[in-house]
Write a protein that holds these residues in place. Sequence first.
Motif, PDB file in Angstrom:
ATOM      1  N   UNK A 469     -32.624   5.703 -20.922  1.00  0.00           N
ATOM      2  CA  UNK A 469     -31.182   5.606 -20.712  1.00  0.00           C
ATOM      3  C   UNK A 469     -30.804   5.570 -19.236  1.00  0.00           C
ATOM      4  N   UNK A 470     -31.356   6.484 -18.432  1.00  0.00           N
ATOM      5  CA  UNK A 470     -30.963   6.540 -17.030  1.00  0.00           C
ATOM      6  C   UNK A 470     -29.497   6.879 -16.887  1.00  0.00           C
ATOM      7  N   UNK A 471     -28.992   6.812 -15.677  1.00  0.00           N
ATOM      8  CA  UNK A 471     -27.574   7.073 -15.413  1.00  0.00           C
ATOM      9  C   UNK A 471     -27.060   6.034 -14.440  1.00  0.00           C
ATOM     10  N   UNK A 472     -25.823   5.596 -14.657  1.00  0.00           N
ATOM     11  CA  UNK A 472     -25.237   4.583 -13.783  1.00  0.00           C
ATOM     12  C   UNK A 472     -24.306   5.189 -12.748  1.00  0.00           C
ATOM     13  N   UNK A 473     -23.885   6.438 -12.965  1.00  0.00           N
ATOM     14  CA  UNK A 473     -22.940   7.057 -12.035  1.00  0.00           C
ATOM     15  C   UNK A 473     -21.512   6.646 -12.276  1.00  0.00           C
ATOM     16  N   UNK A 474     -21.215   6.053 -13.444  1.00  0.00           N
ATOM     17  CA  UNK A 474     -19.857   5.605 -13.759  1.00  0.00           C
ATOM     18  C   UNK A 474     -19.224   6.386 -14.899  1.00  0.00           C
ATOM     19  N   UNK A 475     -19.996   7.207 -15.576  1.00  0.00           N
ATOM     20  CA  UNK A 475     -19.486   7.870 -16.780  1.00  0.00           C
ATOM     21  C   UNK A 475     -18.259   8.711 -16.528  1.00  0.00           C
ATOM     22  N   UNK A 476     -18.351   9.626 -15.578  1.00  0.00           N
ATOM     23  CA  UNK A 476     -17.208  10.508 -15.323  1.00  0.00           C
ATOM     24  C   UNK A 476     -16.078   9.789 -14.611  1.00  0.00           C
ATOM     25  N   UNK A 477     -16.400   8.730 -13.879  1.00  0.00           N
ATOM     26  CA  UNK A 477     -15.341   7.917 -13.270  1.00  0.00           C
ATOM     27  C   UNK A 477     -14.501   7.262 -14.363  1.00  0.00           C
ATOM     28  N   UNK A 478     -15.180   6.785 -15.410  1.00  0.00           N
ATOM     29  CA  UNK A 478     -14.455   6.192 -16.532  1.00  0.00           C
ATOM     30  C   UNK A 478     -13.631   7.252 -17.250  1.00  0.00           C
ATOM     31  N   UNK A 479     -14.203   8.442 -17.408  1.00  0.00           N
ATOM     32  CA  UNK A 479     -13.463   9.541 -18.040  1.00  0.00           C
ATOM     33  C   UNK A 479     -12.171   9.816 -17.286  1.00  0.00           C
ATOM     34  N   UNK A 480     -12.266   9.959 -15.962  1.00  0.00           N
ATOM     35  CA  UNK A 480     -11.075  10.259 -15.177  1.00  0.00           C
ATOM     36  C   UNK A 480     -10.047   9.131 -15.262  1.00  0.00           C
ATOM     37  N   UNK A 481     -10.492   7.886 -15.173  1.00  0.00           N
ATOM     38  CA  UNK A 481      -9.559   6.757 -15.208  1.00  0.00           C
ATOM     39  C   UNK A 481      -8.837   6.677 -16.550  1.00  0.00           C
ATOM     40  N   UNK A 482      -9.574   6.883 -17.646  1.00  0.00           N
ATOM     41  CA  UNK A 482      -8.947   6.815 -18.969  1.00  0.00           C
ATOM     42  C   UNK A 482      -7.957   7.962 -19.161  1.00  0.00           C
ATOM     43  N   UNK A 483      -8.372   9.171 -18.780  1.00  0.00           N
ATOM     44  CA  UNK A 483      -7.488  10.332 -18.961  1.00  0.00           C
ATOM     45  C   UNK A 483      -6.217  10.170 -18.141  1.00  0.00           C
ATOM     46  N   UNK A 484      -6.334   9.734 -16.874  1.00  0.00           N
ATOM     47  CA  UNK A 484      -5.138   9.549 -16.049  1.00  0.00           C
ATOM     48  C   UNK A 484      -4.259   8.434 -16.583  1.00  0.00           C
ATOM     49  N   UNK A 485      -4.859   7.377 -17.175  1.00  0.00           N
ATOM     50  CA  UNK A 485      -4.054   6.315 -17.773  1.00  0.00           C
ATOM     51  C   UNK A 485      -3.253   6.835 -18.965  1.00  0.00           C
ATOM     52  N   UNK A 486      -3.723   7.919 -19.593  1.00  0.00           N
ATOM     53  CA  UNK A 486      -3.014   8.535 -20.713  1.00  0.00           C
ATOM     54  C   UNK A 486      -2.064   9.631 -20.243  1.00  0.00           C
ATOM     55  N   UNK A 487      -1.891   9.789 -18.928  1.00  0.00           N
ATOM     56  CA  UNK A 487      -0.995  10.820 -18.414  1.00  0.00           C
ATOM     57  C   UNK A 487      -1.576  12.210 -18.441  1.00  0.00           C
ATOM     58  N   UNK A 488      -2.888  12.334 -18.499  1.00  0.00           N
ATOM     59  CA  UNK A 488      -3.527  13.647 -18.554  1.00  0.00           C
ATOM     60  C   UNK A 488      -4.309  13.949 -17.288  1.00  0.00           C
ATOM     61  N   UNK A 489      -5.062  15.040 -17.344  1.00  0.00           N
ATOM     62  CA  UNK A 489      -5.884  15.467 -16.210  1.00  0.00           C
ATOM     63  C   UNK A 489      -7.261  15.871 -16.709  1.00  0.00           C
ATOM     64  N   UNK A 490      -8.244  15.768 -15.824  1.00  0.00           N
ATOM     65  CA  UNK A 490      -9.598  16.221 -16.129  1.00  0.00           C
ATOM     66  C   UNK A 490     -10.101  17.016 -14.933  1.00  0.00           C
ATOM     67  N   UNK A 491     -10.777  18.110 -15.189  1.00  0.00           N
ATOM     68  CA  UNK A 491     -11.292  18.966 -14.128  1.00  0.00           C
ATOM     69  C   UNK A 491     -12.652  19.512 -14.528  1.00  0.00           C
ATOM     70  N   UNK A 492     -13.339  20.093 -13.554  1.00  0.00           N
ATOM     71  CA  UNK A 492     -14.673  20.642 -13.805  1.00  0.00           C
ATOM     72  C   UNK A 492     -14.768  22.026 -13.184  1.00  0.00           C
ATOM     73  N   UNK A 493     -15.430  22.916 -13.890  1.00  0.00           N
ATOM     74  CA  UNK A 493     -15.745  24.249 -13.386  1.00  0.00           C
ATOM     75  C   UNK A 493     -17.234  24.462 -13.616  1.00  0.00           C
TER      76      UNK A 493
END
Length: 510
Positions: A469-493
């Motif tokens: 599988x590997x990683x592309x480094x785009x997964x969480x970027x897509x998460x943030x873009x989709x969530x913000x497009x829905x008027x929401x927020x995403x954070x990490x602890x």
Amino acid sequence: MAFSGPTPPATSRPAGSSGAPRNWLKPATWHLRTRLTALAMALLITICGAVGVVSYASMDTFLTRQLDDQLTQAAERSNDPGRPPMGGFNGRDPLDARGQSVGTLNARIVDGQVSSAGFLAPDTTRSALSAKDKETLQALAAGSAPVDRKLSTGNYRLVAVQTSFDDVLVTGLPLAAKESTLASLVWTFLFVSLGGLLLVGFAGTVLIRRTMKPLEQLSGVATRVSRLPLDAGEVALAVRVPPSNANPGTEVGSVGHALNLMLDHVANALQARQRSETKVRQFVADASHELRTPLTAIRGYTELLRMTEHFTPEGERSLARVQSQSERMTALVEDLLLLARLDEGQPLKLADVDLTQLVIEGVSDEKVMAPGHNWRLELPEEPVVVAGDAAQLRQVLMNLLSNARKHTPAGTTVETRVRVVPGGAAEVAVTDDGGGIPPEFVDKVFARFARADAARKGASDRSGPAAAEGTSGLGLSIVQSIVEAHGGTVSVESRPGRTSFIVRLPITSG
């Protein structure tokens, strides 16, 4: 764990707001207009004080000189050599002096003893001195300058004169008139000064506020600019200082003119940045779109070769590698196309989406792919429904769950929680008890193509199903873009032993 995606913009306090509570004991924290008013009042108080001290000293000197002149005349009348002796004394009786004012003190001292003394009363009679008063008079030095002393009837200005008969004549005038005049001067000056200070303070505050208003307007312009979303997207920087406050001929105007020049420069830079970003997005979208066709052909021919040709074991492994990499590149191209569409702000296909159902389906899929992990659910009794694009929200959840699966070892517990939080928002949290995200990487976890050192190796250094599988480094970027497009927020602890990604979306129905 190691994750990837764009860094959320850091929040900052708007310009012009107070960074700390104002401390009235520290003038450096005051408003400039307050400091100017306080400085003007301090200077005015200093000037009034100096004028008051000088006026008081001058009046005191004048009244003292006037009183000394009167005292000298009174002493001369008491020591008049042309008057005949009385009472058997060798000399003249000072109590019988003519032309003296009420309150005048006269005394005669012979051989160090007061032989006759008294105060002139309003009815022209003489009031006797007390024993303490006589002691005060006996202590006077004959021929010295007039001095002030406190007697039983008040403060007096006294002078002792040696006569030709070897006795001492003491003459004194009351200081009450002088003290009353000085007191009146002090009170008059205090009331006039206080009234002047209040008037000047009020007028000065109004004038300083009016004078400082252009600076407040400049501050308002800077504050409005600081609140503009300049970090991304197309920005119309139309805020400017009005021409009335941008005249280079004045100090404030020079600042306003310089601020307008800076805003023009920033606006040009933002336009250049926007044009560059637009070209890059268009290039990425076009390149990704063009890559889909050859990648589809590669995958098709690879499958055709596997079905029609016979290969050695080494050939089979090589062909499988070609197929897996083409599939990975296809997924990367699809992610890039999705990011390009999100950057363009394309409208979402909104519908009611049950987050609890999405979570159940997503966790069920991950259980099949990673049975070695412990998958847990924490769901409310009632469905949590939001308005959104079901396919995109499903991708958000799958990206978070796959990150937890890819970057933690078998045996890790991954808990997915759905709940409604105060404020009318739905919260989805994916938490694992893995090793955590490196502290230096937490701030970059949502950056595109950003991966921590452990993640850069991808899955190629591991064995098992994840190795391909590997990683592309785009997964969480897509998460943030989709969530913000829905008027929401995403954070990490994240800390060692606990990493939690928290998504919040507005609730429309439940």
